[in-house]
Enzyme design. Structure first.
Site, PDB file in Angstrom:
ATOM      1  CG  HIS A 169      -1.947   0.943   1.393  1.00 14.03           C
ATOM      2  ND1 HIS A 169      -1.780   2.277   1.107  1.00 14.03           N
ATOM      3  CD2 HIS A 169      -3.224   0.810   1.809  1.00 14.03           C
ATOM      4  CE1 HIS A 169      -2.912   2.915   1.351  1.00 14.03           C
ATOM      5  NE2 HIS A 169      -3.805   2.038   1.777  1.00 14.03           N
ATOM      6  CD  GLU A 273      -3.380   1.077  -1.910  1.00 14.85           C
ATOM      7  OE1 GLU A 273      -3.813  -0.016  -1.490  1.00 14.85           O
ATOM      8  OE2 GLU A 273      -3.956   2.162  -1.723  1.00 14.85           O
TER       9      GLU A 273
END
Ligand SMILES: O=P(O)(O)OC[C@H]1O[C@H](O)[C@H](O)[C@@H](O)[C@@H]1O
Length: 302
Positions: A169, A273
């Site tokens: 992320h 991400e």
């Protein structure tokens, strides 16, 4: 394993990073001579049970509140209600593998961390998709130099399959998100997760940001370029083993409501991400492994 909040420096040739044992969380990274590429907020809060903001949280074994797949593999537009949000990897103290942590042949500083199923409680493990008693080990390897490569591998050590969602992320540092274009996804489909039912949309041209929330799951693993007018640079993100790419910026109102961000800090990052989530979750049979990886670099100007 230590349950201390230890932050380590990864000084490679041509770049440096810091990483936290808690979450095996890369906190920042920059190639030499560049402002940080992996974004760190002005204040980093370390608290057991709470995810660190910024850097590169490891999302595993579910994304957001999770997803229950349909037998035919199509996305049903719903979310499950698993906790903690984004899984427990980012709120676990990982084991640091001292033997692997050194400088590799390319001059990168290497850190290697492991985490296995014995470190999660049974109630948490019971939320895995397809198997309430999964047995696994995970390895996370980070190589920091003039580029940054992060590779997250999960192996099924049990005798039955299980499925999981995952993401690296990554918060990318930008001068001002309203003066950024993200390219590489033109013509691809995405799920707009800001809209109920997560409708499938098509990307036309670059992704731009106007102060409202962007939260999209692109059904693509194409190379991404983040063109940053204010910092006068282009960040390149490539991924492997991750079929989806999540692009997220909370925008002004949600961004200013995030407790661990100062007002206006939402402008300083865009998350790109490398993910495998929702209908693209990963299933491992006994003995199988899967790796998702992301590499970041700054495009050299000619
Ligand atoms: O605030 P967090 O729990 O770290 O989640 C931050 C964000 O992560 C991902 O990008 C999701 O797509 C978003 O829906 C979520 O808001």
């Amino acid at each position: 394993m230590s349950d201390q909040f230890i932050i380590r420096t990864l000084d490679g040739e041509g770049g440096s990073a810091t990483i936290s044992d808690y979450g095996a969380h890369v906190l920042r990274w920059a190639p030499a001579g560049q402002p940080d590429v992996v974004w760190q907020p002005s204040a980093v809060y370390l608290s057991e049970g709470t995810a660190i903001r910024g850097g590169v949280p490891i999302v595993f074994p579910w994304f957001n509140s999770g997803y229950d797949p349909e037998p035919d593999g199509t996305d049903n537009g719903r979310t499950a209600s698993r906790t903690p949000k984004h899984g427990f990897a980012r709120t676990s103290f990982w084991h640091r593998d001292e033997s692997a942590s050194a400088i590799d042949g390319d001059g990168n500083a290497v850190a290697r961390y492991t985490l296995d199923s014995t470190e999660a409680d049974e109630a948490t493990l019971a939320q895995f998709v397809g198997n309430p008693h999964p047995r696994f080990h995970a390895v996370y390897e980070v190589r920091s130099g003039s580029t940054l490569t992060m590779a997250f591998t999960v192996t099924n050590d049990g005798n039955a399959p299980f499925s999981y969602e995952t993401a690296l992320h990554t918060y990318l540092h930008v001068g001002d998100v309203e003066h950024v274009e993200v390219t590489g996804l033109d013509g691809t489909e995405y799920l707009d997760t800001t809209v109920s039912g997560f409708p499938v949309c098509a990307q036309h041209g670059p992704i731009r940001f106007d102060g409202s929330m962007v939260d999209r799951i692109y059904l693509s693993d194409h190379e991404i370029e983040v063109h940053d007018e204010r910092l006068d640079r282009t960040i390149v993100a490539t991924s492997h083993g991750a079929n989806t790419t999540v692009v997220w910026n909370p925008g002004e109102s949600a961004g200013n409501a995030i407790g661990d961000l100062a007002d206006g800090e939402w402008r300083g990052f865009v998350c790109v991400e490398a993910a495998a989530n929702r209908a693209n979750l990963i299933t491992l049979n006994p003995g199988e492994s899967h790796t998702i990886a992301q590499t970041l670099s700054v495009l050299q100007k000619l």
